[in-house]
Design a protein around this motif. Structure first.
Motif, mmCIF file in Angstrom:
data_model
loop_
_atom_site.group_PDB
_atom_site.id
_atom_site.type_symbol
_atom_site.label_atom_id
_atom_site.label_comp_id
_atom_site.label_asym_id
_atom_site.label_seq_id
_atom_site.Cartn_x
_atom_site.Cartn_y
_atom_site.Cartn_z
ATOM 1 N N ALA A 501 17.661 145.789 93.274
ATOM 2 C CA ALA A 501 17.263 144.661 92.438
ATOM 3 C C ALA A 501 17.983 143.420 92.930
ATOM 4 O O ALA A 501 19.039 143.511 93.571
ATOM 5 C CB ALA A 501 17.587 144.924 90.968
ATOM 6 N N GLY A 502 17.411 142.268 92.629
ATOM 7 C CA GLY A 502 18.039 141.045 93.096
ATOM 8 C C GLY A 502 17.551 139.813 92.374
ATOM 9 O O GLY A 502 16.502 139.828 91.703
ATOM 10 N N PHE A 503 18.316 138.754 92.530
ATOM 11 C CA PHE A 503 17.981 137.435 91.985
ATOM 12 C C PHE A 503 18.349 136.386 93.023
ATOM 13 O O PHE A 503 19.383 136.490 93.697
ATOM 14 C CB PHE A 503 18.755 137.162 90.693
ATOM 15 N N HIS A 504 17.502 135.382 93.157
ATOM 16 C CA HIS A 504 17.890 134.219 93.945
ATOM 17 C C HIS A 504 17.174 132.987 93.415
ATOM 18 O O HIS A 504 16.116 133.088 92.787
ATOM 19 C CB HIS A 504 17.610 134.415 95.444
ATOM 20 N N GLN A 505 17.750 131.855 93.673
ATOM 21 C CA GLN A 505 17.164 130.601 93.213
ATOM 22 C C GLN A 505 16.309 130.011 94.323
ATOM 23 O O GLN A 505 16.747 129.897 95.470
ATOM 24 C CB GLN A 505 18.248 129.612 92.801
#
Length: 736
Positions: A501-505
């Protein structure tokens, strides 16, 4: 300037040098032009990465990147000319228009004509010469920039060999298609070199009403020289890469009415008889690479020049004044009393009067893109943990000079004739950008868990100058400073199963010409996935969600705007599912059956009701879908491969796509002319086969669009345009 950037870069180099003092003798030197790396890195990435290798590219001998990317989930494409000369590529729902919102790279370096100042990619490298195509989406995107919403597309050229290699590839086919491709490389002691050239062309699959060329010609030349500086402790080399390419294509933005398309989708109106694109591109790149046991540093100094003259019909002009319908209005409703005379002139059925002078615009532009880029990877241990630290910094400078003109023509006996009026300038301006970018990430290994945290900084200074006489005061400076975080986690649940899983702007800058009041595009991007890998099969499922706080669109002539203009839509949600399945069955007698299936589902929603002068939006109601995004796409790629024979079939499908976010016409003159209209759903089958005549010679053939489907791929900017007609080619390769 940007002292904090300089300090970070110096720290990265110092850390690498400190690590190198402890390095053991390194492995053999390789050309550092891939952004994905090894298969193990691909399998343990917390995000979506896809690699199309040389064998897969050679299976179909495609010249069009859109067909290459049909096997990659999460890629949305709007076709245009059929040949893929100026592709429109997006990832995960971003606008595909001129591929302006993804990072297009060649050998790890930005290759667009002016990626910051004018990101619309009117130049695209020749796919036929590439040895790999790499697609990166998700948190890893922050390593590339400036566009971090969607991802990066890296095209890998042939590397300098360690021994003699040579090959000639000659092919021909329907509609006057030809391809001539050859390369030769060798290494002597510490010196290595490669020279490569390719020429591709066609007479075109469309027919002008008054006769004339509708095809294209492209050539590409590349040379590399490499000097090995390796020692017992370090792999090290310097390399110079130079390239030259050019294209002449008799392409047009002018399409057809829907009724004319139904009669003959490959017709071209007489008014497009003089439409033509001419461009030249040259590049020079100097690379230094050094690696030890626990570090590597790649430094690239690059320069790209791109000059083009894009001569095409822009519309009508009248000596009598009054309101004149746009080409889109004429082709959407050709039978009205107002539009019928103009339609007759477009098709050459009637001669022009002074009321129906045809305007041909020549969008002549000069671009350059140059910079210095340093990327470093450090393998460290501290606090009892293993760390892979990736650092990078880039200084980039690019510019576009527009020298647009317009010339008036009459239609006379089915052909264009000059009116005798002088050619007039229409856009004479310059946009220039200096940008410094940095990124840093740290991947920590905790048993079966990989934790990654990273950040990217973009520090952009842009300048716009109107160069038209008397407009010298039309000048603007603008600056953007932004930090973009990313985090991800990868967990190897079992030897075969992994989750991540991941998040980035996400971020997309605005060009210098746009008002400083227009905010940059920003989004919060989330993904989660599952991966299953064993020796003969691979499965991957990824869900993604892009939450835009401000969706922007820069509209150019290819999208139906008279000038480059940026519009804002505010909150927009794009979300979906990517799935991929790969399997290989090994049969008796050395035969095998490879299978690759991909599926993408994408949904999009505007989060407010508003009106925009951007024709692709118009009157937008909350919940409406973003234009040119197919809800469902899938592909099936299956082959039968033996010792001497290979047969491959690629079937791909894409749902119909809305031409406008506005659903219905309301009678308001500001309405989108294409409100409620959709492109056709596309179903395509490509077939290829090869036979190994001798160990050195291979005969191959392919059929593109096997079913000869005739579909509308777009009605922008002016009228309905078709997909590529059925094409057949045969060729032979001989390796020395």
């Amino acid at each position: 300037m940007h002292k904090h950037v300089t300090r970070l870069l110096a720290a990265a180099i110092a850390a690498a040098c400190h690590t190198s003092a402890l390095a053991e003798p390194a492995a053999a030197s390789v050309e550092h032009i891939s952004i994905i790396g090894s298969q193990q890195q691909l399998d343990t990435t917390a995000g979506s990465v896809s690699l199309i290798d040389e064998a897969a590219l050679e299976a179909y001998e495609f010249d069009d990147i859109a067909r290459v990317l049909a096997t990659v989930p999460g890629v949305n494409i709007r076709q245009e000319d059929g040949f893929g000369l100026r592709p429109n590529i997006g990832f995960r729902g971003v606008t595909p228009e001129r591929s302006k919102k993804i990072n297009i790279m060649e050998d790890g370096v930005l290759i667009g004509p002016a990626p910051y100042s004018a990101p619309a990619a009117y130049y695209f490298p020749m796919v036929s010469k590439m040895t790999a195509v790499e697609v990166t989406k998700g948190p890893s995107t922050i390593a590339y920039g400036p566009n971090t919403v969607a991802g990066a597309l890296n095209l890998v050229t042939r590397q300098v060999p360690t021994e003699q290699i040579a090959e000639i590839d000659i092919a021909g086919g329907t509609d006057g298609y030809y391809k001539s491709h050859a390369y030769y490389g060798n290494a002597v002691d510490k010196h290595g070199f490669l020279v490569e050239g390719i020429a591709v062309g066609s007479d075109g699959f469309k027919t002008l009403d008054n006769g004339g060329d509708t095809g294209f010609e492209k050539i590409d030349l590349m040379a590399k020289y490499k000097y090995d500086l390796s020692t017992a402790k370090f792999d090290q080399y310097i390399q110079i890469k130079g390239g030259y390419s050019e294209e002449t294509s008799h392409e047009t933005y002018l399409g057809l009415t829907d009724d004319d398309f139904a009669q003959d989708p490959y017709r071209r109106y007489a008014a497009s008889g003089r439409d033509k694109m001419d461009w030249e591109h040259n590049q020079l790149q100097l690379t230094h690479f050094i690696a030890g046991d626990r570090f590597d540093i790649t430094t690239r100094l690059y320069r790209n020049n791109f000059d083009r003259a894009w001569n095409k019909i822009d519309g009508f002009e009248s000596s009598l004044g009054g309101q004149i319908p746009t080409l889109q209005e004429i082709l959407t409703s050709p039978d009205t009393d107002r539009n019928a005379p103009y339609y007759a002139v477009l098709t050459g059925q009637a001669d022009s009067s002074v009321r129906e002078k045809i305007v041909l615009g020549n969008n002549a532009r000069e671009y350059y893109s140059q910079g210095l880029q340093i990327d470093a990877t450090l393998d460290l241990r501290f606090a009892g943990l293993s760390h892979q630290v990736d650092l990078g910094a880039r200084y980039h400078d690019d510019e576009i000079q527009r020298n647009h003109t317009a010339t008036n023509y009459f239609m006379r006996d089915g052909a264009l004739a000059l009116t005798g009026e002088p050619t007039v300038p229409t856009s004479t301006n310059t946009e220039q950008t200096d940008a410094v970018s940095v990124y840093a990430s740290d991947t920590i290994t905790l048993a079966d868990v990989l934790l990654t945290a990273g950040i990217r900084g973009e520090f952009i200074d842009g300048e716009y100058q109107n160069r038209a006489p008397g407009r010298e005061q039309d000048f603007q400076n603008k600056s953007t400073r932004i930090w973009l975080p990313a985090v991800s986690v990868f967990y190897q649940v079992t030897p075969k199963h992994a989750v991540f899983a991941g998040f980035h702007q996400g971020f997309v800058p605005t060009s210098p010409i746009q008002s400083a009041s227009i905010a940059v595009e920003q989004s919060d991007n989330f993904e989660a996935g599952w991966r299953f890998i064993q020796s003969d099969q691979r499965v991957e499922l990824i869900g993604f969600y892009n939450d835009y706080s401000n969706l922007i669109e820069s509209c150019s002539i290819s999208a139906g705007c008279d000038t480059d203009t940026t519009f804002q839509a505010g909150d927009v949600d794009v979300y979906g599912l990517e799935a991929a399945y790969q399997r290989q069955w090994n049969l008796t007698g050395g035969w095998r059956i490879p299978l690759n299936i991909t599926y993408t589902h994408t949904q999009s929603e505007f989060q407010q009701t508003f009106y925009s002068e951007f024709a692709q939006w118009g009157f937008v109601e909350q919940g409406a879908s973003v234009p040119y995004l197919a809800e469902n796409m899938f592909s099936v790629n299956i082959g039968l491969v033996g010792e001497k024979v290979d047969v491959n079939l690629l079937a791909s499908y894409s749902d119909s796509m809305p031409e406008s976010a506005q659903q219905t016409l309301t009678g308001d003159v500001r309405d989108s002319t294409l409100a409620g209209k959709e492109t056709d759903a596309l179903f395509n089958i490509d077939l290829s086969a090869g036979y190994q005549l001798t160990p050195a010679a291979r005969l191959y053939g392919k059929i593109t669009n096997l079913l000869d489907n005739e579909d509308i791929v777009s009605r922008r900017p002016y009228g309905a345009r078709p997909n590529l007609s059925r094409q057949m080619q045969v060729g032979v390769k001989y390796a020395f």
